[in-house]
Scaffold this active site. Sequence first.
Site, PDB file in Angstrom:
ATOM      1  CD  GLU A   5      -3.235  -0.616   0.474  1.00  0.00           C
ATOM      2  OE1 GLU A   5      -3.139   0.344  -0.310  1.00  0.00           O
ATOM      3  OE2 GLU A   5      -4.285  -1.243   0.659  1.00  0.00           O
ATOM      4  CB  SER A   6       2.116   3.230   2.351  1.00  0.00           C
ATOM      5  OG  SER A   6       2.438   2.372   3.442  1.00  0.00           O
TER       6      SER A   6
END
Length: 821
Positions: free
Chosen positions: A696-697
Amino acid sequence: MLKMIFRPATLLALVCLLASACRAQAVDSTLPTPDENNIIYVTATPLPATEAPPEPSATATPTLAPTPTVDALQLMRQGQRLSRDGYLEQAAERYRALLDLGDDIDPAMRADAAFGLGQAALSLSDFELAAAAFSLIIDEFPSDPRAPRAHFLRGDAWLGASKPEAAIVDFEQYLSLRPGLIDSYARERVADAQLALGKAETAIESYLAAIEAGRPKVALLVLREKLAQIYIDLGRHAEAVAQYDAILSVARNFPYRASIAFAAAQAALDGMDEATGRARMQAVAQDYAGSATAWQALQRLSEAQAEIDLFAQGKAAYAAGDYAAAIDAFQRYAATPQPGTIPAELYLLLGRAQRQTGDSDAATLAFQTLIDRYPEDPHLGAALLERGRTRFLAGDSPAAIEIYLAVAADYPHLDEAAGEALWRAGYLYGVNGETLRSREVFLRLAEAYPDHDLTVNGLFIAASAALQDEDWSSAEEIYARIAELSAGEDQALATLWLGRLALRRGDNTAAEEALAGAIAAAPDSFFAARAGDMLAGREPFESPASLQFSFDESRDRAAAADWLRKTFDLADDGELWRLSSALETDPRMIRGNELLAVGARDAASSEFEDLVTAVRDIRDVRSGFQLAIYLRDQGSYRESVIAAANVINAANVGSLAAPPYLARLRFPAHYIEIIQPAADARDIDPLLILALIRLESLFNTYATAAAGEKGLMQVIPSTAAYIAERLDWPDYQHSDLFQPQAGIAFGAYYLDEQLDRFDQNAVVALAAYNAGPGRAYDWNALSGGDPDLFLTTVTIDTTRKYIQYIYRNYNIYRALYGGGS
């Protein structure tokens, strides 16, 4: 122990998924390994309003309230730990409690508390408090090494508080105290403040000084765009054009160059002499012919009553999706006497445009015109294929198949067109349920054109057809052929299926060999992860018996350094991991460190990433290793992961074939002190959260995506608002998700909700996290609860890849941090 339950429907569906062969536009069976430089930001979708979510479990909150017995040192440690973990309000309380002690604490600790309070308050957008805290440093500790940075940070606070005059004073003071470090960024802030005061001319001088001071290319281009727009707003178009030209002198990305060239031409037309403006706009239409930007340029020229080339106009209109305008331009061009032959490409694009407007007969005529008049033209193959596609889109698949087979028979010398024609015919046979004919055509494709881009994909579909017909031996032969023709993930997929089929016939030795081959072919892929689970007899996302997150840093780092020396033949010159003097003195490193110190995280990230990329491009693995460690220790986790990945990729090995220390740099367990209690409270495997965060990040707690997703676990605003209500989160703002503890708490809540909703089936829960529980319900119903079959029912490619990437990540995390099974 090897085990596998075979059901023909499951086999067919799964092979269709993995080969990307059951989708109408399938042309490639590969699944790319996620690029650490290009993180996929995905969306956690909110529940439909009609669904009643379960009651939330208790939210873990820190219990560190100060008491009269808590000494100053403990307060300081609490404040620092809370700041690091994102509990900024609680951290600010500790720092204020320390400052309230006045002269009863050591002056150095008082300075530390003031600086910490200022940073926390600035992150919380409490600008007045931040300014007061930094003022304490400046006034009471002017000789403190942080005093210059306090001026910079107080300047940011004054900007936030809409006090530009005070901000200018502080930034100028910073520049006088620490010149030559981050002048570009300080000068830009001065310019912003001057612009807010209405001092445009003075602001321009400061912006130019910021440009002259230097920064990474992308950030510099953004600054030039900003200045160009200011020039335009002031009516100084020639100077705006000069800034755009400076961008064009270094920019390489085609769409970006097109947009900047158009902006420059627009500025020239609006504010410079008409001839210059028209010439620049004509250049945009010519240099970026066939693009939507060229269509914009031609429309602007038309408004300016300039002479326009109709063929170029038609191509640009087609690229922009204005098919009626494209048809009109092409037909007018064809009707006008030409000095030479009408380009064959005109008839190809005319036919496509006519088909887009629903006129299949006119489209067929245009394609046939090209075929008849230009038998030697490079566009011939495309026209032949388009005739078949036109019949398919008109709903006449048998006629399309006939055309495709005729192309392959009549034009065998056109390798690309003939091969694609066979692929399309085989695909349509399969869609129509004629699996035997589909297999025959794909095998013919492999025999005639073994190196064609679509051959391997066609063989995967042929194998799928053999499985549907329960012709196991033919399927095994086809997969063996694919393994011979392919490499990487295609080969891994084929050998994975060879292993499954060997299991079916009871040949465990052959199965183990094939599954090991799948891992060797693409060690960091989803297919390798699946093969590894099958070899170990594990279920998908099966948790390890134990976890370990503490390691001997010195020992493991030394082992990694020895491996690097051996692998890359590096000289043994002491501690390989320590930052070299060349890196220490690199301007990007100096600027990045200073930007971090003043809280300019995005700018610091840009500097560090520019340095990491430069090191990668010259294959300097020594510096890459040093950067991975140094940036990790600085908290620049995203850039650290990228640097570690570059080193492993340079060695051309999978992550688990590299030393564990280096693999853990690429797949780190950052924020585990927050993740572990959140996972324990909700009975979630912390490795699953780590695997999800990495995708995700990439552990960038300030990550933001297009739809507004924020934080480590990338939760969208509507979902976050719903979760905040369920958690009774006080004074929720979406920016709270930038705090690690909030990002993890919200993401863990939503993931836990999906796991509960789908009986702890992580595969389905991840689909729900990404695409919403409504879609996941439908896909799960079709799959009957089978995790492999579930992947075949997922109709959104990005969601399918999302699950596969996290599956890959999880298996690597389990190998690095799990004990036992």
